[in-house]
Scaffold this motif. Structure first.
Motif, PDB file in Angstrom:
ATOM      1  N   TYR A   1     -18.249  31.223  12.706  1.00 27.15           N
ATOM      2  CA  TYR A   1     -19.326  32.203  12.852  1.00 27.15           C
ATOM      3  C   TYR A   1     -19.420  33.157  11.451  1.00 27.15           C
ATOM      4  O   TYR A   1     -18.520  33.493  10.775  1.00 27.15           O
ATOM      5  N   ARG A   2     -20.993  33.486  11.220  1.00 22.77           N
ATOM      6  CA  ARG A   2     -20.962  34.620  10.318  1.00 22.77           C
ATOM      7  C   ARG A   2     -21.360  35.895  11.625  1.00 22.77           C
ATOM      8  O   ARG A   2     -22.075  35.670  12.157  1.00 22.77           O
ATOM      9  N   GLU A   3     -20.327  36.672  11.303  1.00 18.93           N
ATOM     10  CA  GLU A   3     -20.220  37.673  12.341  1.00 18.93           C
ATOM     11  C   GLU A   3     -21.437  38.471  12.766  1.00 18.93           C
ATOM     12  O   GLU A   3     -22.494  38.589  11.890  1.00 18.93           O
ATOM     13  N   LEU A   4     -21.561  39.041  13.995  1.00 19.68           N
ATOM     14  CA  LEU A   4     -22.619  39.721  14.324  1.00 19.68           C
ATOM     15  C   LEU A   4     -22.823  40.887  13.427  1.00 19.68           C
ATOM     16  O   LEU A   4     -21.937  41.441  13.174  1.00 19.68           O
ATOM     17  N   HIS A   5     -24.156  41.075  13.112  1.00 18.80           N
ATOM     18  CA  HIS A   5     -24.251  42.333  12.017  1.00 18.80           C
ATOM     19  C   HIS A   5     -25.722  42.445  11.864  1.00 18.80           C
ATOM     20  O   HIS A   5     -26.507  41.744  12.607  1.00 18.80           O
TER      21      HIS A   5
ATOM     22  N   ASP B   1     -22.137  41.743   0.863  1.00 20.68           N
ATOM     23  CA  ASP B   1     -21.013  42.419   1.348  1.00 20.68           C
ATOM     24  C   ASP B   1     -21.209  43.806   1.853  1.00 20.68           C
ATOM     25  O   ASP B   1     -20.323  44.212   2.538  1.00 20.68           O
ATOM     26  N   ASP B   2     -22.669  44.316   1.990  1.00 24.60           N
ATOM     27  CA  ASP B   2     -22.865  45.597   2.481  1.00 24.60           C
ATOM     28  C   ASP B   2     -23.533  45.663   3.779  1.00 24.60           C
ATOM     29  O   ASP B   2     -24.302  46.393   4.027  1.00 24.60           O
ATOM     30  N   THR B   3     -23.417  44.686   4.604  1.00 25.36           N
ATOM     31  CA  THR B   3     -24.012  44.501   5.900  1.00 25.36           C
ATOM     32  C   THR B   3     -23.210  45.317   7.090  1.00 25.36           C
ATOM     33  O   THR B   3     -22.006  45.615   6.587  1.00 25.36           O
ATOM     34  N   PHE B   4     -23.979  45.535   7.977  1.00 29.85           N
ATOM     35  CA  PHE B   4     -23.395  46.479   8.912  1.00 29.85           C
ATOM     36  C   PHE B   4     -22.761  45.372  10.030  1.00 29.85           C
ATOM     37  O   PHE B   4     -23.419  44.707  10.761  1.00 29.85           O
ATOM     38  N   LEU B   5     -21.212  45.334  10.155  1.00 36.40           N
ATOM     39  CA  LEU B   5     -20.683  44.475  11.031  1.00 36.40           C
ATOM     40  C   LEU B   5     -20.121  45.083  12.380  1.00 36.40           C
ATOM     41  O   LEU B   5     -19.527  46.085  12.130  1.00 36.40           O
ATOM     42  N   LEU B   6     -20.072  44.193  13.508  1.00 34.91           N
ATOM     43  CA  LEU B   6     -19.828  44.775  14.553  1.00 34.91           C
ATOM     44  C   LEU B   6     -18.340  45.133  14.626  1.00 34.91           C
ATOM     45  O   LEU B   6     -17.884  46.236  15.103  1.00 34.91           O
ATOM     46  N   SER B   7     -17.509  44.493  13.986  1.00 35.53           N
ATOM     47  CA  SER B   7     -16.015  44.604  13.998  1.00 35.53           C
ATOM     48  C   SER B   7     -15.708  45.938  13.103  1.00 35.53           C
ATOM     49  O   SER B   7     -14.863  46.881  13.434  1.00 35.53           O
ATOM     50  N   ASP B   8     -16.514  45.982  12.022  1.00 32.14           N
ATOM     51  CA  ASP B   8     -16.328  47.204  10.944  1.00 32.14           C
ATOM     52  C   ASP B   8     -16.424  48.176  11.893  1.00 32.14           C
ATOM     53  O   ASP B   8     -15.952  49.443  11.485  1.00 32.14           O
TER      54      ASP B   8
END
Ligand code: MN
Ligand code: MN
Length: 416
Positions: free
Chosen positions: A124-128, A197-204
């Protein structure tokens, strides 16, 4: 000795050229060429003037002979028009990798930034989500993508080699590699300073929200909240999903009425000439995409993308296959020629004139990408053939028969 003999010939032709009053008009038109000729003639006479006894980076010189020995029509210190993904830092994680060419690497590119990504099967490319619009071109393999509309309708589709997608800024989405060997693709964002590198990640987000807030928001017991990831995932391995039909049937709610993918791999060429073919994809045939217009260009050996410019946009290019040479004309006598190989990025500032020539022995494939709702270009041939012939003649010193042998139609691609 050979260089000296050649130099003498050039020298003589130069004297004739300068001595002929009849050619004065031509000299004025070709001012940029003329200005450099004496210097280049001297270099040829000296024979060894092109020699470089000092250090050199042989593999770079071989990849870019037009930088090493520029055509005499080049002039001036201009901003860079070339970069390569093969020079970019690669962020490798279990499940794949990514690298990027943004305004940081190619400073004049303020409108667009590019990212490559590889996902192995199931990864996956994480949900973002993120600030810029995301346009993509699949080089290899297959992926499943999802995108949620703010009204709660969900889009799910599979994308194969040669296909595209567009995810609007702020819309949450995902990408997952499918069998047999995952995928590799190019992403283009309509902001030169974008960073993957600056995207909004679900896990973050969940890792930076108090547990009691998550418990209240999800309606889940506090003990369950401890299972959530404590740090960002970004790219991570997973299982290859079931069929697209099964995945679509498994989601709650309605399907998106808007399609965020475009099957460019099955599209007929927008234009086909002896020189090759081009597929233009913009908001006219891909209505969800109002951000980025593209020409997917395929040029036969010796063929050329004709002299042209884009009236409203800078151009960001990605070279998929083959070898090319491009000169960008910057006005005020400045021009720069460089060579391009697969995985290189080209950049043309807004409204600067350019051509792209296939200098290899195989098809040249590249993407001509504009930050625009509609793909638009102005053809030099088209322009000078749609003027009163005496006007063209007065500028270029050509007679009417010669003018009429210039293609009048906007061909896009010219045969070699
Ligand atoms: Mn994205
Ligand atoms: Mn162009």
């Amino acid at each position: 000795m050979k260089a000296k003999a050649k130099g003498t010939v050039i020298d003589r032709s130069r004297r004739n050229f300068l001595g002929s009053a009849a050619l004065a008009t031509a000299a004025m038109v070709r001012g940029a060429v003329y200005a450099q000729e004496p210097n280049n003639t001297r270099q040829a006479e000296d024979g060894h003037s092109f020699s470089n006894p000092g250090p050199e980076n042989k593999s770079l010189l071989e990849a870019n002979p037009s930088s090493n020995l520029p055509p005499p029509t080049d002039h001036g210190n201009v901003e860079p028009i070339w970069y390569s993904f093969d020079l970019a830092h690669k962020r490798v994680q279990e499940g794949g990798w990514t690298d990027q060419v943004t305004q940081r690497e190619l400073p004049p590119s303020k409108d667009l930034a590019g990212v490559r990504m590889r996902l192995t099967a199931g990864s996956y490319r994480e949900l973002h989500w993120h600030t810029a619009n995301e346009w993509a071109f699949m080089f290899y393999g297959n992926a499943r993508v999802t995108c949620l509309n703010p009204d709660g309708t969900i889009f799910i589709d599979d994308v194969g080699q040669g296909d595209l997608w567009l995810f609007p800024a702020g819309f949450p989405h995902s990408i997952q590699g499918l069998g047999p060997d995952g995928c590799e693709f190019l992403l283009v964002f309509d902001d030169g300073m974008f960073s993957e590198d600056d995207t909004f990640l679900l896990s973050d987000w969940v890792a930076h929200t108090p547990a009691e807030v998550l418990s209240k928001n999800f309606g889940l017991d506090r003990s369950v909240i401890s299972k959530l990831p404590a740090r960002d995932l970004y790219i991570f391995p997973g299982s290859v999903p079931p069929s697209l039909a099964q995945d679509r049937a498994s989601v709650e709610g309605s399907e998106s009425p808007i399609s965020y993918t475009f099957k460019a791999s099955t599209m007929a060429p927008s234009k086909k000439t002896q020189g090759g073919e081009v597929r233009v994809v913009d908001s006219r045939n891909f209505p969800a995409n109002k951000a980025i217009a593209t020409g997917i260009v395929n040029i036969k050996p010796g063929g050329m993308r004709e002299l042209h410019w884009h009236p409203t946009s800078s151009e960001w290019q990605f070279y998929v296959a083959g070898k090319a040479r491009m000169t960008v004309f910057f006005s005020q006598g400045n021009a720069r020629t460089m060579d391009f190989n697969a995985n290189d990025v080209g950049f043309i500032p807004r409204i600067c004139g350019h051509y792209i020539e296939n200098t290899g022995t195989t098809d040249l494939v590249f993407l001509e990408i504009l930050k625009a709702e509609l793909f638009a270009d102005v053809s030099l041939n088209n322009w000078i053939r749609h003027l009163p012939p005496e006007m063209t003649s007065a500028h270029l010193n050509l007679d009417e028969t010669q003018i009429k042998s210039i293609p009048s139609e906007k061909l896009g691609l010219i045969a070699g």
